[in-house]
Design a protein around this motif. Structure first.
Motif, PDB file in Angstrom:
ATOM      1  N   GLY A   5       0.798  -1.220   0.000  1.00 32.89           N
ATOM      2  CA  GLY A   5       0.000   0.000   0.000  1.00 32.89           C
ATOM      3  C   GLY A   5       0.830   1.269   0.000  1.00 32.89           C
ATOM      4  N   ARG A   6       2.081   1.179   0.407  1.00 36.58           N
ATOM      5  CA  ARG A   6       2.942   2.363   0.479  1.00 36.58           C
ATOM      6  C   ARG A   6       3.963   2.441  -0.650  1.00 36.58           C
ATOM      7  NH1 ARG A   6       4.257   3.635   6.710  1.00 36.58           N
ATOM      8  NH2 ARG A   6       2.119   3.663   7.417  1.00 36.58           N
ATOM      9  N   ARG A   7       4.014   1.424  -1.479  1.00 34.72           N
ATOM     10  CA  ARG A   7       5.027   1.417  -2.543  1.00 34.72           C
ATOM     11  C   ARG A   7       4.856   2.567  -3.512  1.00 34.72           C
ATOM     12  NH1 ARG A   7       5.029  -4.702  -2.431  1.00 34.72           N
ATOM     13  NH2 ARG A   7       6.868  -5.086  -1.161  1.00 34.72           N
ATOM     14  N   SER A   8       3.639   2.819  -3.950  1.00 33.53           N
ATOM     15  CA  SER A   8       3.429   3.918  -4.898  1.00 33.53           C
ATOM     16  C   SER A   8       3.854   5.249  -4.292  1.00 33.53           C
ATOM     17  CB  SER A   8       1.970   3.982  -5.347  1.00 33.53           C
ATOM     18  OG  SER A   8       1.668   2.884  -6.179  1.00 33.53           O
ATOM     19  N   LEU A   9       3.552   5.448  -3.036  1.00 33.47           N
ATOM     20  CA  LEU A   9       3.970   6.680  -2.371  1.00 33.47           C
ATOM     21  C   LEU A   9       5.491   6.754  -2.301  1.00 33.47           C
ATOM     22  CD1 LEU A   9       3.092   9.266  -1.011  1.00 33.47           C
ATOM     23  CD2 LEU A   9       2.956   8.013   1.146  1.00 33.47           C
ATOM     24  N   GLY A  10       6.135   5.653  -1.995  1.00 32.18           N
ATOM     25  CA  GLY A  10       7.601   5.613  -1.967  1.00 32.18           C
ATOM     26  C   GLY A  10       8.198   5.892  -3.333  1.00 32.18           C
ATOM     27  N   ILE A  11       7.559   5.358  -4.378  1.00 29.93           N
ATOM     28  CA  ILE A  11       8.026   5.583  -5.744  1.00 29.93           C
ATOM     29  C   ILE A  11       7.914   7.057  -6.110  1.00 29.93           C
ATOM     30  CG2 ILE A  11       7.499   5.107  -8.180  1.00 29.93           C
ATOM     31  CD1 ILE A  11       6.684   2.247  -7.218  1.00 29.93           C
ATOM     32  N   LEU A  12       6.911   7.735  -5.618  1.00 29.35           N
ATOM     33  CA  LEU A  12       6.750   9.171  -5.873  1.00 29.35           C
ATOM     34  C   LEU A  12       7.700  10.007  -5.021  1.00 29.35           C
ATOM     35  CD1 LEU A  12       5.318  11.647  -7.056  1.00 29.35           C
ATOM     36  CD2 LEU A  12       3.597  11.375  -5.264  1.00 29.35           C
ATOM     37  N   ILE A  13       7.792   9.694  -3.749  1.00 23.33           N
ATOM     38  CA  ILE A  13       8.574  10.519  -2.822  1.00 23.33           C
ATOM     39  C   ILE A  13      10.071  10.487  -3.116  1.00 23.33           C
ATOM     40  CG2 ILE A  13       9.323  10.714  -0.410  1.00 23.33           C
ATOM     41  CD1 ILE A  13       6.444  10.028   0.390  1.00 23.33           C
ATOM     42  N   TYR A  14      10.610   9.311  -3.416  1.00 17.76           N
ATOM     43  CA  TYR A  14      12.062   9.207  -3.609  1.00 17.76           C
ATOM     44  C   TYR A  14      12.569  10.173  -4.676  1.00 17.76           C
ATOM     45  CZ  TYR A  14      16.695   7.143  -3.859  1.00 17.76           C
ATOM     46  OH  TYR A  14      18.047   6.956  -3.855  1.00 17.76           O
ATOM     47  N   PRO A  15      12.017  10.193  -5.892  1.00 14.73           N
ATOM     48  CA  PRO A  15      12.508  11.183  -6.869  1.00 14.73           C
ATOM     49  C   PRO A  15      12.093  12.617  -6.519  1.00 14.73           C
ATOM     50  CG  PRO A  15      11.081   9.550  -7.938  1.00 14.73           C
ATOM     51  CD  PRO A  15      11.126   9.229  -6.488  1.00 14.73           C
ATOM     52  N   ALA A  16      10.938  12.781  -5.861  1.00 17.31           N
ATOM     53  CA  ALA A  16      10.486  14.133  -5.504  1.00 17.31           C
ATOM     54  C   ALA A  16      11.415  14.782  -4.489  1.00 17.31           C
ATOM     55  CB  ALA A  16       9.055  14.100  -4.968  1.00 17.31           C
ATOM     56  N   GLU A  17      12.115  13.986  -3.694  1.00 19.98           N
ATOM     57  CA  GLU A  17      13.088  14.521  -2.744  1.00 19.98           C
ATOM     58  C   GLU A  17      14.344  15.021  -3.455  1.00 19.98           C
ATOM     59  OE1 GLU A  17      12.157  11.944   1.288  1.00 19.98           O
ATOM     60  OE2 GLU A  17      13.536  11.083  -0.185  1.00 19.98           O
TER      61      GLU A  17
END
Length: 94
Positions: A5-17
């Motif tokens: 459930g958190r993978r998509s958020l992790g995929i977004l956050i990592y490059p956004a950082e």
């Protein structure tokens, strides 16, 4: 390792950082799936869902760019906003 459930958020956050920086698919998969053996297709499915959820391409908006050779870059604007408590929290803005 992130839960499904958190993978998509992790995929977004990592490059956004790291706005504007190129992030290789393998680096992103290692970060989100902690080195588990997965296929690139799984990442692409998540990335398509993220783009759809963000409404990418609507009204010309663009947040994630594909980079030739198997990489991505976050191309949206990243701004810091204050939370109701007064401390700073990162937020994303188109």
């Amino acid at each position: 390792m992130l839960t499904p459930g958190r993978r998509s958020l992790g995929i977004l956050i990592y490059p956004a950082e790291r706005p504007g920086e190129i992030v290789a698919e393998r680096e992103l998969m290692d970060r989100v799936w902690s080195g588990a053996a997965i296929e690139e297709a799984r990442l692409r499915v998540h990335m398509a869902a993220i783009r759809k959820a963000l409404g990418e391409r609507q009204f010309g908006s663009r947040y994630i760019s594909n980079i030739k050779g198997g990489a991505y870059a976050f191309v949206g604007s990243v701004v810091c906003i204050a939370s109701p408590r007064g401390d700073k929290a990162q937020g994303l803005r188109a």
